[in-house]
Design an enzyme around this catalytic site. Sequence first.
Site, mmCIF file in Angstrom:
data_model
loop_
_atom_site.group_PDB
_atom_site.id
_atom_site.type_symbol
_atom_site.label_atom_id
_atom_site.label_comp_id
_atom_site.label_asym_id
_atom_site.label_seq_id
_atom_site.Cartn_x
_atom_site.Cartn_y
_atom_site.Cartn_z
ATOM 1 N N ILE A 78 0.341 -1.039 -0.189
ATOM 2 C CA ILE A 78 0.034 0.133 -0.056
ATOM 3 C C ILE A 78 1.683 1.107 0.094
ATOM 4 C CG2 ILE A 78 -0.445 -0.136 2.578
ATOM 5 C CD1 ILE A 78 -3.177 1.118 2.174
ATOM 6 N N GLU A 112 2.969 -7.427 6.625
ATOM 7 C CA GLU A 112 4.465 -7.479 7.726
ATOM 8 C C GLU A 112 4.392 -5.502 7.634
ATOM 9 O OE1 GLU A 112 4.524 -9.277 5.504
ATOM 10 O OE2 GLU A 112 3.825 -11.502 6.811
ATOM 11 N N ASN A 117 8.403 2.290 11.207
ATOM 12 C CA ASN A 117 7.491 3.238 9.913
ATOM 13 C C ASN A 117 5.812 2.827 10.855
ATOM 14 O OD1 ASN A 117 4.878 4.268 7.813
ATOM 15 N ND2 ASN A 117 6.055 2.128 6.063
ATOM 16 N N TYR A 124 -3.150 0.982 10.105
ATOM 17 C CA TYR A 124 -3.680 -0.468 10.565
ATOM 18 C C TYR A 124 -4.164 -0.568 11.894
ATOM 19 C CZ TYR A 124 0.050 -0.717 6.648
ATOM 20 O OH TYR A 124 0.456 -1.035 5.578
HETATM 21 C C1 LIG Z 1 1.085 4.929 5.032
HETATM 22 C C2 LIG Z 1 0.724 5.493 3.949
HETATM 23 C C3 LIG Z 1 -0.057 4.353 3.035
HETATM 24 C C4 LIG Z 1 -0.126 6.100 4.529
HETATM 25 O O1 LIG Z 1 -0.959 6.985 3.581
HETATM 26 P P1 LIG Z 1 -1.696 7.822 3.761
HETATM 27 O O2 LIG Z 1 -2.411 8.884 2.614
HETATM 28 O O3 LIG Z 1 -0.789 9.406 4.349
HETATM 29 O O4 LIG Z 1 -2.691 7.985 4.953
HETATM 30 P P2 LIG Z 1 -3.758 8.718 5.785
HETATM 31 O O5 LIG Z 1 -3.815 10.129 4.435
HETATM 32 O O6 LIG Z 1 -5.004 7.768 5.460
HETATM 33 O O7 LIG Z 1 -3.252 8.779 6.880
HETATM 34 C C5 LIG Z 1 -2.523 9.223 7.520
HETATM 35 C C6 LIG Z 1 -2.436 10.126 8.565
HETATM 36 O O8 LIG Z 1 -3.368 11.251 7.722
HETATM 37 C C7 LIG Z 1 -4.525 12.003 8.490
HETATM 38 N N1 LIG Z 1 -5.250 12.675 7.989
HETATM 39 C C8 LIG Z 1 -5.830 10.930 7.840
HETATM 40 N N2 LIG Z 1 -7.059 12.158 6.566
HETATM 41 C C9 LIG Z 1 -6.750 13.403 7.185
HETATM 42 C C10 LIG Z 1 -7.312 14.760 6.767
HETATM 43 N N3 LIG Z 1 -8.316 14.877 5.327
HETATM 44 N N4 LIG Z 1 -6.322 15.704 6.861
HETATM 45 C C11 LIG Z 1 -5.694 15.769 7.138
HETATM 46 N N5 LIG Z 1 -4.824 14.928 8.255
HETATM 47 C C12 LIG Z 1 -5.755 13.608 7.980
HETATM 48 C C13 LIG Z 1 -4.680 10.762 9.593
HETATM 49 O O9 LIG Z 1 -4.778 11.315 11.086
HETATM 50 C C14 LIG Z 1 -3.281 9.910 9.652
HETATM 51 O O10 LIG Z 1 -2.010 10.542 10.706
HETATM 52 P P3 LIG Z 1 -1.053 9.773 11.266
HETATM 53 O O11 LIG Z 1 -0.585 9.207 10.838
HETATM 54 O O12 LIG Z 1 -0.710 10.893 12.608
HETATM 55 O O13 LIG Z 1 -2.089 8.946 11.815
HETATM 56 C C15 LIG Z 1 2.112 6.329 3.056
HETATM 57 O O14 LIG Z 1 2.156 7.198 4.205
HETATM 58 C C16 LIG Z 1 3.253 5.214 2.195
HETATM 59 O O15 LIG Z 1 2.917 5.821 1.483
HETATM 60 N N6 LIG Z 1 3.867 5.182 3.056
HETATM 61 C C17 LIG Z 1 5.203 5.377 2.364
HETATM 62 C C18 LIG Z 1 4.958 3.488 1.968
HETATM 63 C C19 LIG Z 1 4.527 2.959 3.305
HETATM 64 O O16 LIG Z 1 5.409 3.064 4.225
HETATM 65 N N7 LIG Z 1 3.645 2.127 2.776
HETATM 66 C C20 LIG Z 1 3.055 1.320 3.474
HETATM 67 C C21 LIG Z 1 3.848 0.233 3.797
HETATM 68 S S1 LIG Z 1 3.604 -1.300 5.045
#
Ligand SMILES: CC(C)(COP(=O)(O)OP(=O)(O)OC[C@H]1O[C@@H](n2cnc3c(N)ncnc32)[C@H](O)[C@@H]1OP(=O)(O)O)[C@@H](O)C(=O)NCCC(=O)NCCS
Length: 160
Positions: A78, A112, A117, A124
Site C-alpha cells: 500500500i 507485515e 514505519n 493499520y
Molecule cells: C502509509 C501510507 C500509505 C499512508 O497513506 P496516507 O494517505 O498518508 O494515509 P492517511 O492520510 O489515510 O492517514 C495518514 C495520516 O493522515 C491523517 N489524515 C487523514 N485524513 C486527513 C485529512 N483529511 N486531513 C489531515 N490529515 C488527515 C491521518 O489522521 C493520519 O495521521 P497519523 O499518521 O498521524 O495517524 C503513506 O504514508 C505511504 O505511502 N508511505 C510510504 C509507503 C509505506 O510506508 N507504505 C506502507 C508499507 S507497509
Amino acid sequence: MTAARLRPMRWWDIEPVMELELRLFPEDAWSRGMYWSELADTGPGGTRHYTVAVDGDGAVVGYAGLMAVGAEGDVQTIAVAEDQQGAGLGARLLADLVAEAARRQCAELLLEVRMDNPRAQRLYERFGFEPVGIRRGYYQPANVDALVMRLDNPKEPADG
Ligand SMILES: CC(C)(COP(=O)(O)OP(=O)(O)OC[C@H]1O[C@@H](n2cnc3c(N)ncnc32)[C@H](O)[C@@H]1OP(=O)(O)O)[C@@H](O)C(=O)NCCC(=O)NCCS
C-alpha cells in the site's frame, strides 16, 4: 484539489506505479516483474486484487494490493504519493482491501510492516489490526525487522 478516484490496477499502470514504488520504498522496492506476476493473478478466480488511486488528470497517486488464499488475506502493498499523503487516501485504499477480503470471506487479514514505519502502523491500528509477532530481518538488504499485524474477521466498512 480534485478527490482521487479508485479503480482496478491494469498492466499499463505498472510504469507509473514503479515510479512511485522506487521513491516510496527506496530500500525494498518491488520489481516490474513482481507487479506483472501479481496482476496476472487478478482475473476471475485469481488470488490477487489490486487497486490504484488516480487524480483528476488520471495520474496514479496511490496503489494497494491484496492476496487472498483460502481463508487468509494478506496486504501485499500500500502506498500513496508523497504530496497526497495525510489526506485520507491511504485509509481509502486500505478500506478497499478490507472490503475485498470481506467479500472473499477471509477469516483474517495479515500484513507485515517495517518496525521503523510508525505512520503505516497507526493507519493499520485505526482499522483494528493488532500486532501478533515480529519477523527478524524480514526486509533485506536493509536488515530491518517486520511487525506482523492481523485483523480478525474483516468486514466491509460502512460508508461515512
Ligand atoms: C502509509 C501510507 C500509505 C499512508 O497513506 P496516507 O494517505 O498518508 O494515509 P492517511 O492520510 O489515510 O492517514 C495518514 C495520516 O493522515 C491523517 N489524515 C487523514 N485524513 C486527513 C485529512 N483529511 N486531513 C489531515 N490529515 C488527515 C491521518 O489522521 C493520519 O495521521 P497519523 O499518521 O498521524 O495517524 C503513506 O504514508 C505511504 O505511502 N508511505 C510510504 C509507503 C509505506 O510506508 N507504505 C506502507 C508499507 S507497509
